[in-house]
Design an enzyme around this catalytic site. Sequence first.
Site, mmCIF file in Angstrom:
data_model
loop_
_atom_site.group_PDB
_atom_site.id
_atom_site.type_symbol
_atom_site.label_atom_id
_atom_site.label_comp_id
_atom_site.label_asym_id
_atom_site.label_seq_id
_atom_site.Cartn_x
_atom_site.Cartn_y
_atom_site.Cartn_z
ATOM 1 N N LYS A 46 0.815 -1.216 0.000
ATOM 2 C CA LYS A 46 0.000 0.000 0.000
ATOM 3 C C LYS A 46 0.852 1.272 0.000
ATOM 4 O O LYS A 46 0.347 2.355 -0.343
ATOM 5 C CB LYS A 46 -0.929 0.006 1.204
ATOM 6 C CG LYS A 46 -2.005 -1.082 1.183
ATOM 7 C CD LYS A 46 -3.057 -0.825 0.137
ATOM 8 C CE LYS A 46 -4.259 -1.749 0.308
ATOM 9 N NZ LYS A 46 -5.339 -1.456 -0.657
ATOM 10 N N SER A 300 1.605 -9.871 0.588
ATOM 11 C CA SER A 300 1.253 -8.462 0.393
ATOM 12 C C SER A 300 1.436 -7.579 1.614
ATOM 13 O O SER A 300 1.493 -6.355 1.482
ATOM 14 C CB SER A 300 -0.193 -8.351 -0.105
ATOM 15 O OG SER A 300 -1.091 -8.907 0.835
#
Length: 320
Positions: A46, A300
């Site tokens: 992110k 992730s």
Amino acid sequence: MIEAAAARLAGHVRETPLLSAPGLDRIAGRRVLLKAECLQHVGSFKARGGWAAVSALDAGARGVIALSSGNHAQGVARAAAAFGLPAVIVMPADAPAPKIANTRALGAEVVLHDRATEDREALAAGIADARGLTLIRPFDDPQVIAGQGTAGLELAAQAAAAGVTQADVLIPCGGGGLTAGVALALAARAPGLRGRPVEPEGFDDTARSLASGRIEVNDARAGALCDAILTPSPGRITFPIMARLCGPGLVVTEDEALRAMAAAFEHLKIVLEPGGAVALAASLFHGDAVTGDAVIVIGSGGNVAAETFRMALRQSGEMQ
């Protein structure tokens, strides 16, 4: 847009490594390569989308507001601080405490909401209107998708260097920003690599949407360990991209995600959060749904509460 985002991100995000270990290969029955986005700034991919979106704002922007369970929150907060902009982050009250604390530590104002009963979109819209803030959505934002796609540019080059040109690329999927961005990058740079979204059981809206050809919605909104990828449905921007470029979705259980967290720690010496481990879980425990002699997975994120990580290690030990 992905290439332009990569230019703006240069020097501000890390090129994360592509890791492997014989122990993971033995469990999966094939070669496993993991792109460790858990080693990215703020502990997840992110950071890419946050920087891409904030760096693309008009010069007159007064500040930003974002909706996030914690990882997008930190990515936007980090970028906003670097550009001298105020940031407000609307977060669910049941988000892991470290994610809330880390977002505040990056200088953002955190507004908590009830994930199950409150409309976070309406809450954020009201704050944005009152303060003149620019909304940066967690996945359904072109600049965010482009930023996440920079991981795909890196992955294409790293896979080629590793001698892998044909493989499924398993990607943890919430609203689809990472999956769509990576799929776009791979289509341009490594067409032999096919994106496959991976979701937790009970929150498999993308897998169902890809199967039906239309956007499906989850009944549940909360109550699962994989907090980072709990979304009601895939995005209206991300879904058509995934439908065009990705293979069928995969679904794993929470137990499998916990076991994958333990396997990543044991064999790669990295920390993954439950939502960040679902792609690895699919490669290890759903190999019959994956094609090829090698599989690439994205880890992730690694923003996990200590007790959840201890749970993963305990559960794995009990299963051995």
